[in-house]
Write a protein that holds these residues in place. Structure first.
Motif, PDB file in Angstrom:
ATOM      1  N   UNK A 287      -5.160  15.723  -1.855  1.00 48.27           N
ATOM      2  CA  UNK A 287      -5.296  14.266  -1.806  1.00 48.27           C
ATOM      3  C   UNK A 287      -6.415  13.855  -0.861  1.00 48.27           C
TER       4      UNK A 287
ATOM      5  N   UNK B 112       1.726   6.605  -6.815  1.00 48.55           N
ATOM      6  CA  UNK B 112       0.650   7.469  -7.316  1.00 48.55           C
ATOM      7  C   UNK B 112       1.046   8.941  -7.206  1.00 48.55           C
ATOM      8  N   UNK B 113       1.652   9.264  -6.074  1.00 47.35           N
ATOM      9  CA  UNK B 113       2.075  10.669  -5.875  1.00 47.35           C
ATOM     10  C   UNK B 113       3.108  11.063  -6.936  1.00 47.35           C
ATOM     11  N   UNK B 114       4.075  10.167  -7.165  1.00 40.83           N
ATOM     12  CA  UNK B 114       5.120  10.524  -8.146  1.00 40.83           C
ATOM     13  C   UNK B 114       4.554  10.622  -9.553  1.00 40.83           C
TER      14      UNK B 114
ATOM     15  N   UNK C 153      -8.362   3.607   3.203  1.00 39.68           N
ATOM     16  CA  UNK C 153      -7.329   4.401   2.528  1.00 39.68           C
ATOM     17  C   UNK C 153      -7.153   5.766   3.209  1.00 39.68           C
TER      18      UNK C 153
ATOM     19  N   UNK D 270       0.837  -1.218   0.000  1.00 36.81           N
ATOM     20  CA  UNK D 270       0.000   0.000   0.000  1.00 36.81           C
ATOM     21  C   UNK D 270       0.867   1.263   0.000  1.00 36.81           C
ATOM     22  N   UNK D 271       1.952   1.198   0.778  1.00 40.74           N
ATOM     23  CA  UNK D 271       2.853   2.368   0.861  1.00 40.74           C
ATOM     24  C   UNK D 271       3.487   2.634  -0.493  1.00 40.74           C
TER      25      UNK D 271
ATOM     26  N   UNK E 155      -5.305   5.143   6.281  1.00 42.60           N
ATOM     27  CA  UNK E 155      -3.911   4.807   5.927  1.00 42.60           C
ATOM     28  C   UNK E 155      -3.089   6.081   5.639  1.00 42.60           C
TER      29      UNK E 155
ATOM     30  N   UNK F 117       0.154   7.550   7.568  1.00 42.89           N
ATOM     31  CA  UNK F 117       1.444   7.809   6.908  1.00 42.89           C
ATOM     32  C   UNK F 117       1.928   9.227   7.232  1.00 42.89           C
TER      33      UNK F 117
ATOM     34  N   UNK G 191       2.318   1.740  -3.353  1.00 36.32           N
ATOM     35  CA  UNK G 191       1.239   2.193  -4.254  1.00 36.32           C
ATOM     36  C   UNK G 191       0.960   3.678  -4.038  1.00 36.32           C
ATOM     37  N   UNK G 192       0.925   4.066  -2.782  1.00 36.72           N
ATOM     38  CA  UNK G 192       0.628   5.460  -2.433  1.00 36.72           C
ATOM     39  C   UNK G 192       1.691   6.401  -3.015  1.00 36.72           C
ATOM     40  N   UNK G 193       2.953   6.075  -2.783  1.00 33.48           N
ATOM     41  CA  UNK G 193       4.018   6.987  -3.240  1.00 33.48           C
ATOM     42  C   UNK G 193       4.216   6.929  -4.760  1.00 33.48           C
TER      43      UNK G 193
ATOM     44  N   UNK H 170      12.215   7.754   2.402  1.00 37.70           N
ATOM     45  CA  UNK H 170      11.249   6.861   1.748  1.00 37.70           C
ATOM     46  C   UNK H 170      11.894   6.320   0.486  1.00 37.70           C
TER      47      UNK H 170
ATOM     48  N   UNK I 149      11.409   7.345  -3.400  1.00 39.91           N
ATOM     49  CA  UNK I 149      10.571   8.534  -3.479  1.00 39.91           C
ATOM     50  C   UNK I 149      11.357   9.785  -3.104  1.00 39.91           C
TER      51      UNK I 149
ATOM     52  N   UNK J  21      -7.432   6.132  -5.483  1.00 40.78           N
ATOM     53  CA  UNK J  21      -6.317   5.451  -4.787  1.00 40.78           C
ATOM     54  C   UNK J  21      -6.779   4.140  -4.186  1.00 40.78           C
TER      55      UNK J  21
ATOM     56  N   UNK K  30      10.838  12.800 -13.437  1.00 41.92           N
ATOM     57  CA  UNK K  30      10.257  14.136 -13.621  1.00 41.92           C
ATOM     58  C   UNK K  30      10.964  14.851 -14.764  1.00 41.92           C
TER      59      UNK K  30
ATOM     60  N   UNK L  12      13.063   9.396  -8.926  1.00 42.20           N
ATOM     61  CA  UNK L  12      11.953  10.337  -9.084  1.00 42.20           C
ATOM     62  C   UNK L  12      12.401  11.564  -9.877  1.00 42.20           C
TER      63      UNK L  12
END
Lengths: 95, 427
Positions: free
Chosen positions: B13, A31-33, B33, A24-25, B36, B40, A27-29, B56, B59, B22, B95, B91
């Motif tokens: 978000x 999506x953000x990127x 979610x 999940x973590x 969650x 986080x 997946x979350x990051x 992270x 990221x 999501x 970008x 990342x």
């Protein structure tokens, strides 16, 4: 704080397996990127805003050739913490 | 081709739509979610508070930066800690590929490399384009062949030759033409790319093996040699310095100030005072103060082509106006001070003080020299006679009284007119 620590804590708090928490973590990051890649600015309530800024193109002077060289704009990441996060960090520093 | 997206207005978000998508993509409920994401954020906060750094994977890193924002004027800048986000390399590259210069110039390779690097599907590689300049090399055969008289240059007609079937290569695949920037055809989606890749077959283009320069390994032997030579040279230099420098300094301290009159025929005459025998024997004899060494210790000079007294004086005395001094000593051999004979031996008299601070002896000698010159000019009836007399009086005022009988009335009048009294000069 590292990803592994986050995964362990999340699994303990949300009562899920570490594997699921990691997925999940990730997946979350991801999506953000992906959203950052589109040039969007992500705003998390009571946490901060994360996004990309485009600097304006400048021209620099090259003394060797005595000419102005145009420099293209650059992309820079920014994170603007919200007031609450700022206060927390300030209080932490004073302690 | 993906067009460069414009920077959009911020999206939250916490908005219902975002969290919904999501949750659906993650395969969990919306409520979970939401929980969650809150968790986080809380964890990142805690990490910042506890360690100051939250890393992270793939990221980026959130960290507290306490350096002032304004580095040029730190006093004015706020010293409050800032939270800084430092993106991970992957990342940043993503970008840059999607928003940076690669996306702007419309390079087709950006998405391909991106997929290859981070998702690693089994995609065929793009064929390496062959430089068109290689085929553009055309030359005229008549230019290459030498001219043979009588025989015509054979002309090879390529059109006559039948093509060999084995060599003909049919192009089964061609790269898609790159559309112009901003054109409607430049829109690109992942689905299109995938379908194109499936249908495409790997082309069999003729490969050219270009000579690749061999990679020269760092030879330890050569570097050791270089190191040995340089260190050896350095050591020798250091030893020379250690042994020669103290001796040189001592020599300079011991020896009196010397002036060597160099002659034009190459020989150098050293007129330094010889060290007396008792000086060499006992160091105690050195205690008594010596007389100051003369500015110029005298010598001889052989006249060469182009020499004159003015120049010699400038060379040896460092002042051209002292040239009558040389004339005085060599008056017996010099008939006319304006003319010197080649290979003539000249005696150079001693000058005790420097030209700026002449001693009494020097002044007397110079006054006599100029008086001698005055006599010569008077004899040849030169207009320079009063000037010589004036110079003589400048060096020694007593000359005027002592040799008043020799002087002409006109010269005395000139002297009177051009003598500035000390009181007047001071005023």
């Amino acid at each position: 704080m590292t990803t592994n620590e986050m995964v362990k804590t999340l699994a303990a708090h949300l009562k899920i397996t570490q594997q699921e928490a990691r997925r999940l973590l990730q997946h979350f990051f991801t999506t953000i990127s992906a959203k950052l890649q589109n040039g969007e600015t992500m705003v998390f309530r009571s946490f901060g805003a994360l996004g990309i800024e485009e600097s304006r193109p400048i021209r620099t002077f090259d003394p060797a050739t005595r000419e102005f060289v145009p420099q293209p704009s650059e992309f820079e990441f920014f994170f603007r913490p919200y007031k609450r996060l700022k206060e927390i960090i300030k209080a932490q520093r004073l302690e | 081709m993906k067009p460069r997206p414009q920077l959009q207005t911020p999206k939250t978000l916490t908005g219902r739509g975002e969290i919904e998508s999501l949750a659906i993509a993650g395969g969990v409920s919306i409520a979970f979610m939401r929980k969650f994401i809150k968790e986080v954020m809380a964890l990142i906060e805690e990490g910042l508070r506890r360690d100051g750094v939250v890393k992270i994977h793939n990221f980026g890193t959130f960290r507290i930066d306490e350096t002032p924002a304004n580095k040029i004027m730190p006093a004015r800048a706020s010293l409050q800690p800032r939270v800084v986000f430092q993106p991970a390399k992957s990342l940043r590259e993503l970008i840059l590929l999607s928003l940076g210069p690669a996306a702007r110039t419309g390079m087709a390779i950006s998405l391909h490399t991106l997929l290859e690097k981070y998702f690693k599907p089994s995609l065929p590689k793009f064929p390496t384009p062959i430089a068109p300049e290689i085929y553009a090399e055309e030359f005229d055969i008549a230019e290459v062949l030498p001219d043979i008289p009588g025989e015509p240059v054979p002309v090879f007609d390529f059109a006559e030759v039948e093509p060999v079937a084995d060599i003909v290569v049919e192009k089964t695949w061609e790269p898609a033409p790159v559309p112009a920037r901003g054109s409607p055809a430049s829109t690109f989606s992942l689905a299109e790319e995938e379908s194109e890749v499936e249908t495409a077959t790997a082309p069999e283009w003729p490969r050219r093996d270009f000579p690749v320069p061999p990679i020269v390994p760092p030879s330890s032997r050569r570097s050791f040699k270089r190191w040995a030579w340089s260190s050896g040279a350095f050591a020798v230099g250091l030893l020379l310095l250690l042994f020669l420098l103290p001796g040189r300094i001592a020599e300079q301290q011991d020896s009196p100030r010397r002036f060597v009159a160099t002659t034009t025929n190459g020989a150098a005459t050293n007129n330094a005072r010889p060290i007396s025998s008792d000086q060499t024997k006992s160091p105690a004899a050195n205690v008594k103060p010596r007389a100051p060494a003369p500015f110029f210790a005298g010598g001889t000079h052989q006249v060469a082509r182009g020499d004159n007294l003015w120049g010699l004086s400038g060379n040896y005395y460092h002042n051209h106006y002292l040239w009558p001094n040389i004339y005085r000593v060599n008056a017996a051999t010099i008939k006319n001070p304006d003319i010197l004979e080649i290979a003539q031996q000249l005696e150079l008299p001693v000058l005790y003080g420097p030209p700026q601070k002449l001693t009494a002896v020097d002044r007397r000698n110079l006054a006599e020299s100029y008086l001698l010159l005055y006599r010569h000019y008077k004899q040849v009836e030169s207009h320079l006679a009063p000037f010589a007399l004036w110079a003589a009086v400048q060096y020694e005022a007593r000359i005027k009284k002592d040799f008043a009988a020799e002087m002409r009335e006109d010269d005395l009048a000139f002297l009177q007119a051009h003598t500035v009294s000390r009181a007047l000069a001071e005023r």
